[in-house]
Enzyme design. Structure first.
Site, PDB file in Angstrom:
ATOM      1  CG  ASP A  11     -13.890 -26.007 -36.538  1.00 54.13           C
ATOM      2  OD1 ASP A  11     -13.548 -26.126 -35.345  1.00 54.13           O
ATOM      3  OD2 ASP A  11     -15.067 -26.064 -36.907  1.00 54.13           O
ATOM      4  CB  SER A  12     -14.619 -30.531 -35.983  1.00 52.86           C
ATOM      5  OG  SER A  12     -15.526 -29.587 -35.440  1.00 52.86           O
ATOM      6  N   GLY A  44     -16.493 -33.738 -30.761  1.00 51.85           N
ATOM      7  CA  GLY A  44     -16.729 -33.831 -29.320  1.00 51.85           C
ATOM      8  C   GLY A  44     -16.900 -35.227 -28.763  1.00 51.85           C
ATOM      9  CB  CYS A  74     -11.446 -27.458 -33.521  1.00 53.73           C
ATOM     10  SG  CYS A  74     -12.357 -28.872 -32.842  1.00 53.73           S
ATOM     11  CB  THR A  76     -12.836 -31.157 -29.460  1.00 59.80           C
ATOM     12  OG1 THR A  76     -14.131 -30.750 -29.004  1.00 59.80           O
ATOM     13  CG2 THR A  76     -12.598 -32.598 -29.059  1.00 59.80           C
ATOM     14  CD  GLU A 153     -20.465 -28.636 -39.142  1.00 57.41           C
ATOM     15  OE1 GLU A 153     -20.507 -28.808 -40.373  1.00 57.41           O
ATOM     16  OE2 GLU A 153     -19.553 -27.979 -38.581  1.00 57.41           O
ATOM     17  CB  CYS A 185     -17.883 -25.456 -29.139  1.00 55.61           C
ATOM     18  SG  CYS A 185     -18.057 -26.205 -30.776  1.00 55.61           S
ATOM     19  CB  THR A 186     -14.917 -22.250 -33.006  1.00 56.38           C
ATOM     20  OG1 THR A 186     -14.682 -23.563 -33.538  1.00 56.38           O
ATOM     21  CG2 THR A 186     -13.693 -21.798 -32.216  1.00 56.38           C
ATOM     22  CG  HIS A 187     -19.421 -25.767 -34.587  1.00 59.77           C
ATOM     23  ND1 HIS A 187     -18.159 -26.273 -34.461  1.00 59.77           N
ATOM     24  CD2 HIS A 187     -19.920 -26.256 -35.752  1.00 59.77           C
ATOM     25  CE1 HIS A 187     -17.884 -27.047 -35.502  1.00 59.77           C
ATOM     26  NE2 HIS A 187     -18.938 -27.049 -36.311  1.00 59.77           N
TER      27      HIS A 187
END
Length: 271
Positions: A11-12, A44, A74, A76, A153, A185-187
């Protein structure tokens, strides 16, 4: 001694932990090797070529662990790099967009579905295409939410700042007759409680995590490659940025299900 090949999840940043947790719940025997590119998050705002380059670099790093499958957790990176990575490796590669779209189509009663995600994911049209591939007449409302990933984050899941940011970003979506909202978005599942508070209790929040884990399970079952034995695996988690913040969020999200291995924090500089 025989060592099970792991499932590699990338992931990012920390968002893919939502997918990792669901894989661990559905497939408790499987070992996970996770990489979060926290030093270069968010993806993104980046252009597709840069996202693809970063994703390639992470996959190259993860191949040292001889994974039997790669999960691009992720949205994106899935939108921009999924097919590129599939062409570069000889193991299954799973993204998170089509599983999320399937889950939303299965839940909606009105046929009106909202999608929130990063600028890259929304501008790619990947969710809209995936939804209409399944149900051509579905009505899709899309909204980019670039301020959400930085909140996650930083570990800022619930605060006045978080509530106001989410309210100003998506509060206007309440005017639409949608009954489901894809967290594209997985966040975003880290912010699900506040998102639900803002968008209203009648809206189904759709996370792709459980459907993605189900797809992982199906593919491994068909290939006869599910983990064997009764011994619980030791998962490895690493990142490209600040390991202390990453470790704190990882343990907060996954609880006692993992053991942190100090050596995995010493990852090489990539990119």
């Amino acid at each position: 001694m025989f060592v099970q090949q792991p499932i590699a999840i990338l992931d990012s940043g920390v968002g893919g932990l939502t997918v990792a947790r669901e894989v661990m719940r559905q497939l408790p025997r499987e070992r996970i090797v996770y990489f979060g590119d926290t030093a270069r998050a968010p993806y993104g705002p980046r252009d597709p070529e840069e996202v693809t380059k970063f994703t390639r670099e992470i996959v190259d790093y993860l191949t040292q662990f001889r994974p039997k499958m790669i999960v691009i957790a992720c949205n994106t990176a899935t939108a921009f790099a999924l097919e590129d990575i599939r062409a570069r490796v000889n193991i299954p590669v799973v993204g998170v967009i089509k599983p999320g779209a399937r889950a939303a189509i299965g839940r909606t009663l009105t046929g009106c579905i909202g999608v929130i995600g990063t600028e890259g994911t929304i501008n790619s049209g990947a969710y809209e295409n995936a939804l209409r591939e399944i149900s051509p007449h579905v009505h899709v409302i899309s909204e980019a939410c670039p301020l959400f990933v930085p909140l996650v984050e930083k570990g800022n899941f619930r605060s006045f700042e978080t509530y106001e940011t989410i309210r100003l970003s998506i509060g206007h979506l309440r005017q639409y007759p949608m009954d489901s909202l894809i967290l594209g978005c997985t966040h975003y599942p880290f912010l699900a409680d506040v998102i639900q508070e803002v968008i209203g209790p009648s809206i189904n929040l759709i996370s792709s995590a459980d459907e993605t884990a189900r797809e992982v399970s199906d593919i491994l079952h068909v290939k006869g490659n599910l983990a064997r034995g009764d011994e619980l695996p030791v998962h490895q988690f690493s990142c490209s940025g600040d390991p202390l913040i990453f470790k704190s969020i990882t343990q907060q999200w996954l609880g006692e299900q993992i053991e942190m291995i100090p050596v995995v924090w010493q990852v090489p500089q990539i990119g």
